[in-house]
Design a protein around this motif. Structure first.
Motif, short mmCIF file in Angstrom:
data_model
loop_
_atom_site.label_atom_id
_atom_site.label_comp_id
_atom_site.label_asym_id
_atom_site.label_seq_id
_atom_site.Cartn_x
_atom_site.Cartn_y
_atom_site.Cartn_z
N UNK A 1 -25.35 22.81 22.96
CA UNK A 1 -26.29 21.71 22.97
C UNK A 1 -27.24 21.76 24.15
N UNK A 2 -26.72 22.16 25.33
CA UNK A 2 -27.56 22.21 26.52
C UNK A 2 -28.57 23.36 26.47
N UNK A 3 -28.19 24.48 25.87
CA UNK A 3 -29.01 25.69 25.93
C UNK A 3 -29.90 25.89 24.72
N UNK B 1 -31.41 27.31 16.72
CA UNK B 1 -31.01 27.99 17.96
C UNK B 1 -29.51 27.81 18.21
N UNK B 2 -28.97 26.66 17.86
CA UNK B 2 -27.54 26.44 18.01
C UNK B 2 -26.75 27.36 17.09
N UNK B 3 -27.21 27.51 15.86
CA UNK B 3 -26.53 28.41 14.93
C UNK B 3 -26.49 29.83 15.49
N UNK B 4 -27.60 30.28 16.05
CA UNK B 4 -27.65 31.61 16.64
C UNK B 4 -26.70 31.72 17.83
N UNK B 5 -26.62 30.66 18.62
CA UNK B 5 -25.71 30.64 19.77
C UNK B 5 -24.27 30.78 19.29
N UNK B 6 -23.89 30.03 18.26
CA UNK B 6 -22.53 30.09 17.74
C UNK B 6 -22.24 31.46 17.12
N UNK C 1 -27.49 12.30 12.74
CA UNK C 1 -27.72 12.85 11.41
C UNK C 1 -28.00 14.34 11.41
N UNK C 2 -28.60 14.86 12.47
CA UNK C 2 -28.95 16.28 12.53
C UNK C 2 -27.80 17.14 13.01
N UNK C 3 -26.83 16.53 13.72
CA UNK C 3 -25.72 17.28 14.32
C UNK C 3 -26.27 18.47 15.13
N UNK C 4 -27.26 18.16 15.91
CA UNK C 4 -27.90 19.20 16.69
C UNK C 4 -28.03 18.80 18.15
N UNK C 5 -28.77 19.58 18.91
CA UNK C 5 -28.87 19.28 20.34
C UNK C 5 -29.53 17.93 20.59
N UNK D 1 -24.32 15.73 22.89
CA UNK D 1 -23.69 15.93 24.20
C UNK D 1 -22.71 14.81 24.52
N UNK D 2 -23.10 13.57 24.30
CA UNK D 2 -22.23 12.44 24.60
C UNK D 2 -20.97 12.48 23.73
#
Length: 232
Positions: free
Chosen positions: A99-101, A107-112, A29-33, A38-39
């Motif tokens: 997802x790993x980092x 934090x994922x949004x910032x990574x992208x 539901x979160x579509x996050x790390x 990962x799977x």
């Protein structure tokens, strides 16, 4: 050259991995790390990699017995599809690293944002590049349908899967199943010598057997000593 057993399996495994990714995504539901992210993206990456032998197998089906024009069209579809597959695979790898980092969704949004800030990444990996994957698949499927080596509804099933994905990523499981319907039988068909749609050879064999039983005279065996030789 015929497909190896692994290459034949890829025609079914690729769409199944895409279906698995869509189903796993629906549970996240979160579509996050996390494990789901990962799977799911590992399944997605595996599915994309399986489409490399699928594209190459369709190219072999399209070029065998064709002239320069047919080989050129098949080459265009193959190069386009492989470039697109590379772009989609790169996108999956970036998503896995995100997802790993990353500790959370922000934090994922910032990574992208950081990744996309590099020149050329946005069109190559996220906009134009992935479209080439679908264009290449459609070019090869349409060529095979025009040559009557596959049924005409198979490219239509691929188009339906692409449209479903474009409407909503929640429809990825449906798109994967449509791709499975379109591609899975081609692994066996690629090994059929004349590449006619599956069932054509069998139906002709039944027709010949029926004619033989209806009273047609069987051909006399050739004389081995004849200058023409057996089967001439």
């Amino acid at each position: 050259m015929s497909n190896t057993p692994w290459q034949r399996t890829a025609f079914a495994v690729g769409p199944l991995c895409m279906t698995a990714y869509g189903l796993i995504r629906l549970t996240d539901g979160e579509h996050g790390p996390g494990w789901s992210w990962s799977l799911g993206h590992l399944a997605f990456l595996a599915g994309v990699l399986c489409f490399i032998p699928i594209v190459l197998g369709m190219r072999r089906m399209a070029v065998r017995g064709r002239g320069p024009t047919g080989r050129g069209l098949a080459a265009a579809g193959t190069v386009t599809g492989l470039l697109g597959a590379a772009a989609v695979a790169a996108q999956a790898v970036i998503d896995l690293f995100a997802g790993f980092l990353s500790e959370d969704r922000e934090a994922m949004r910032e990574f992208f944002r950081h990744v996309k800030s590099h020149a050329g990444v946005e069109p190559a990996v996220y906009s134009v590049g992935p479209l080439l994957f679908y264009v290449g698949l459609l070019l090869l499927m349409t060529q095979l349908a025009a040559l009557r080596r596959i049924a005409a509804w198979r490219p239509a099933a691929v188009v339906a899967g692409i449209v479903a994905t474009g409407i909503s990523l929640d429809l990825l499981p449906l798109a994967g199943l449509l791709f499975l319907l379109a591609f899975a039988p081609l692994g066996r068909q690629a090994d059929t010598p004349d590449h006619r749609p599956l069932g054509a050879t069998a139906s002709q064999g039944v027709s010949g057997l029926t004619r033989s039983r209806s009273g047609s005279r069987a051909p006399e065996p050739a004389d081995p000593a004849s200058p023409r030789g057996p089967g001439r």
